[in-house]
Design a protein around this motif. Structure first.
Motif, PDB file in Angstrom:
ATOM      1  N   VAL A   1     -13.702  -6.067  -0.420  1.00 60.71           N
ATOM      2  CA  VAL A   1     -13.223  -5.052  -0.128  1.00 60.71           C
ATOM      3  C   VAL A   1     -14.001  -4.674   1.031  1.00 60.71           C
ATOM      4  O   VAL A   1     -15.346  -4.236   0.685  1.00 60.71           O
ATOM      5  N   THR A   2     -13.500  -4.402   2.418  1.00 63.78           N
ATOM      6  CA  THR A   2     -14.612  -3.946   3.516  1.00 63.78           C
ATOM      7  C   THR A   2     -14.220  -2.575   3.993  1.00 63.78           C
ATOM      8  O   THR A   2     -13.042  -2.406   4.239  1.00 63.78           O
ATOM      9  N   ALA A   3     -15.220  -1.856   4.225  1.00 60.59           N
ATOM     10  CA  ALA A   3     -15.148  -0.572   4.907  1.00 60.59           C
ATOM     11  C   ALA A   3     -15.507  -0.771   6.560  1.00 60.59           C
ATOM     12  O   ALA A   3     -16.419  -1.627   6.679  1.00 60.59           O
ATOM     13  N   GLU A   4     -14.805   0.045   7.216  1.00 60.92           N
ATOM     14  CA  GLU A   4     -15.015  -0.011   8.724  1.00 60.92           C
ATOM     15  C   GLU A   4     -15.527   1.033   9.180  1.00 60.92           C
ATOM     16  O   GLU A   4     -14.741   2.169   9.141  1.00 60.92           O
ATOM     17  N   ARG A   5     -16.472   1.339  10.040  1.00 61.10           N
ATOM     18  CA  ARG A   5     -16.583   2.770  10.512  1.00 61.10           C
ATOM     19  C   ARG A   5     -15.801   3.039  11.679  1.00 61.10           C
ATOM     20  O   ARG A   5     -15.441   2.207  12.754  1.00 61.10           O
ATOM     21  N   ILE A   6     -15.295   4.237  11.794  1.00 62.09           N
ATOM     22  CA  ILE A   6     -14.437   4.747  12.909  1.00 62.09           C
ATOM     23  C   ILE A   6     -15.323   6.011  13.425  1.00 62.09           C
ATOM     24  O   ILE A   6     -15.971   6.445  13.012  1.00 62.09           O
ATOM     25  N   TYR A   7     -14.776   6.221  14.710  1.00 63.83           N
ATOM     26  CA  TYR A   7     -15.619   7.388  15.503  1.00 63.83           C
ATOM     27  C   TYR A   7     -14.754   8.657  15.760  1.00 63.83           C
ATOM     28  O   TYR A   7     -15.333   9.565  16.532  1.00 63.83           O
ATOM     29  N   THR A   8     -13.223   8.679  15.053  1.00 56.96           N
ATOM     30  CA  THR A   8     -12.692   9.799  15.472  1.00 56.96           C
ATOM     31  C   THR A   8     -11.862  10.145  14.231  1.00 56.96           C
ATOM     32  O   THR A   8     -11.419   9.115  13.580  1.00 56.96           O
TER      33      THR A   8
ATOM     34  N   MET B   1       0.829  -1.303   0.002  1.00 59.10           N
ATOM     35  CA  MET B   1       0.087  -0.065  -0.054  1.00 59.10           C
ATOM     36  C   MET B   1       0.863   1.131  -0.012  1.00 59.10           C
ATOM     37  O   MET B   1       1.933   1.289   0.729  1.00 59.10           O
ATOM     38  N   ASN B   2       0.380   2.157  -0.855  1.00 57.58           N
ATOM     39  CA  ASN B   2       1.140   3.591  -0.825  1.00 57.58           C
ATOM     40  C   ASN B   2       1.067   4.109   0.437  1.00 57.58           C
ATOM     41  O   ASN B   2      -0.107   5.024   0.470  1.00 57.58           O
ATOM     42  N   LYS B   3       1.893   4.334   1.242  1.00 59.81           N
ATOM     43  CA  LYS B   3       1.769   4.762   2.560  1.00 59.81           C
ATOM     44  C   LYS B   3       1.932   6.486   2.564  1.00 59.81           C
ATOM     45  O   LYS B   3       2.007   7.149   3.774  1.00 59.81           O
ATOM     46  N   GLU B   4       2.457   6.788   1.227  1.00 58.67           N
ATOM     47  CA  GLU B   4       2.749   8.206   1.355  1.00 58.67           C
ATOM     48  C   GLU B   4       1.630   9.102   0.890  1.00 58.67           C
ATOM     49  O   GLU B   4       1.608  10.321   1.360  1.00 58.67           O
TER      50      GLU B   4
ATOM     51  N   LYS C   1      -8.749  11.186  14.705  1.00 58.77           N
ATOM     52  CA  LYS C   1      -7.356  10.789  14.679  1.00 58.77           C
ATOM     53  C   LYS C   1      -6.670   9.972  13.826  1.00 58.77           C
ATOM     54  O   LYS C   1      -7.157   8.988  13.261  1.00 58.77           O
ATOM     55  N   LYS C   2      -5.644  10.504  13.449  1.00 64.58           N
ATOM     56  CA  LYS C   2      -4.823   9.643  12.446  1.00 64.58           C
ATOM     57  C   LYS C   2      -4.634   8.057  12.687  1.00 64.58           C
ATOM     58  O   LYS C   2      -4.297   7.312  12.139  1.00 64.58           O
ATOM     59  N   GLN C   3      -4.463   8.029  14.057  1.00 71.06           N
ATOM     60  CA  GLN C   3      -4.206   6.686  14.585  1.00 71.06           C
ATOM     61  C   GLN C   3      -5.097   5.671  14.325  1.00 71.06           C
ATOM     62  O   GLN C   3      -5.053   4.651  13.732  1.00 71.06           O
ATOM     63  N   ALA C   4      -6.385   6.252  14.461  1.00 72.13           N
ATOM     64  CA  ALA C   4      -7.720   5.533  14.373  1.00 72.13           C
ATOM     65  C   ALA C   4      -7.878   5.120  12.787  1.00 72.13           C
ATOM     66  O   ALA C   4      -8.303   4.105  12.369  1.00 72.13           O
ATOM     67  N   VAL C   5      -7.434   6.084  11.904  1.00 70.05           N
ATOM     68  CA  VAL C   5      -7.542   5.794  10.289  1.00 70.05           C
ATOM     69  C   VAL C   5      -6.277   4.713  10.118  1.00 70.05           C
ATOM     70  O   VAL C   5      -6.606   3.636   9.359  1.00 70.05           O
ATOM     71  N   GLU C   6      -5.256   4.874  10.692  1.00 69.85           N
ATOM     72  CA  GLU C   6      -4.162   3.887  10.294  1.00 69.85           C
ATOM     73  C   GLU C   6      -4.396   2.498  10.758  1.00 69.85           C
ATOM     74  O   GLU C   6      -4.005   1.614  10.337  1.00 69.85           O
ATOM     75  N   GLU C   7      -5.058   2.368  11.729  1.00 68.47           N
ATOM     76  CA  GLU C   7      -5.433   1.015  12.298  1.00 68.47           C
ATOM     77  C   GLU C   7      -6.214   0.369  11.542  1.00 68.47           C
ATOM     78  O   GLU C   7      -6.082  -0.829  11.405  1.00 68.47           O
TER      79      GLU C   7
ATOM     80  N   GLN D   1      -4.422  -0.688   8.510  1.00 63.96           N
ATOM     81  CA  GLN D   1      -3.338  -1.822   8.489  1.00 63.96           C
ATOM     82  C   GLN D   1      -4.267  -3.186   8.599  1.00 63.96           C
ATOM     83  O   GLN D   1      -3.401  -4.226   8.287  1.00 63.96           O
ATOM     84  N   ARG D   2      -5.403  -3.198   8.949  1.00 64.21           N
ATOM     85  CA  ARG D   2      -6.250  -4.439   8.786  1.00 64.21           C
ATOM     86  C   ARG D   2      -6.703  -4.740   7.454  1.00 64.21           C
ATOM     87  O   ARG D   2      -7.485  -5.779   7.317  1.00 64.21           O
TER      88      ARG D   2
END
Length: 280
Positions: free
Chosen positions: A61-68, A1-4, A70-76, A79-80
């Motif tokens: 391909v799966t989309a998963e809801r996040i609630y913030t 994945m292009n992490k840039e 914050k960059k960490q929530a997006v990256e987690e 990464q899955r």
């Protein structure tokens, strides 16, 4: 994945899903922004269903809801191997996350607040945007010779209000609510129906536990075919709201559960634009 590179897509309906799916499969990090109550009728191929269900899977391909935001929530979630989706109709997270690319695929037929200073590359899908003014690029969404064409100046064709021709039918295949109310589905996406058959009911009242009551208006199939799209049960809408779509081609059942040719084509053009930006 292009992490840039981080791409934010405003909208998670069926056309936006085709775009996001293609970008993600090509290796890009993508975040979807949605409203609190998305109204996609082609729910089986719309990542926005994750708002209600927590996750939504389209063609593997799966989309998963996040609630913030914050960059960490997006990256987690990334990464899955999933696509994060955040309820953020105003796009406030764009300023926080500072993406490289913003794609407006809300398909509202007008600009709901996207501007080219949001990111180094901002792309508008369909009418409502002016390339070189409020976005950098516009991608045509109207079926025909110019479908998915990328414009560096000017706008896409204006909305005609007439659905695309499928099996010889245009406006006949799309159903709009005859009254305001809550949707109660009698039939489901993928069902074969006959013209005049009841496919849903519009109730005036619905309790918090999902019980319908009071008078209702019957929704009948406008043509014979397969129910390709049907708004979510319990959704409240106003009179005239688009609530269902029937495909007259009974042999095309698989189309109810796969990304459309139109969405895939537009997705290809967005991917082309992103690759041009990355490699430029």
């Amino acid at each position: 994945m292009n992490k840039e590179i981080l791409i934010i897509c405003r909208g998670g309906g069926d056309l936006a899903t085709g775009i996001v799916h293609r970008l993600f499969r090509a290796g890009y990090q993508v975040l979807i922004l949605e409203t609190a109550e998305p109204a996609a009728i082609r729910r089986q191929v719309s990542f926005c269903e994750a708002v209600y269900e927590g996750t939504a899977t389209v063609e593997g391909v799966t989309a998963e809801r996040i609630y913030t935001a914050k960059k960490q929530a997006v990256e987690e979630v990334l990464q899955r191997g999933r696509i994060p989706l955040l309820v953020d109709p105003d796009g406030r997270s764009i300023e926080v996350l500072k993406p490289d690319v913003v794609v407006d695929a809300i398909i509202a037929k007008k600009n709901l607040g996207t501007y080219k200073e949001m990111a180094p590359l901002v792309i508008g899908i369909g009418p409502g945007f002016v390339a070189g003014k409020d976005v950098h690029l516009v991608v045509e969404s109207m079926r025909g010779h110019n479908l998915a064409r990328i414009f560096t100046t000017g706008s896409a064709l204006p909305n005609t209000g007439i659905p695309g021709n499928i099996g010889g039918f245009t406006k006949e295949r799309v159903l709009h609510a005859e009254t305001a109310g809550y949707m109660k589905n009698i039939r489901q996406i993928g069902d074969i129906v006959e013209k005049g058959e009841e496919i849903a009911r519009i109730y005036k009242k619905m309790t918090e536990d999902g019980t319908f009551s009071g008078s209702y208006v019957s929704v009948e199939a406008s043509i014979s075919g397969i129910i390709r799209g049907l708004i979510r049960e319990g959704y409240h809408f106003q009179k005239g709201f688009k609530i269902a779509d029937i495909d007259p081609r009974e042999s095309e059942l698989a189309n109810c559960f796969t990304i459309s040719d139109k969405a895939r084509s537009i997705g290809g053009s967005v991917l082309e634009a992103v690759c041009g930006y990355v490699n430029g």
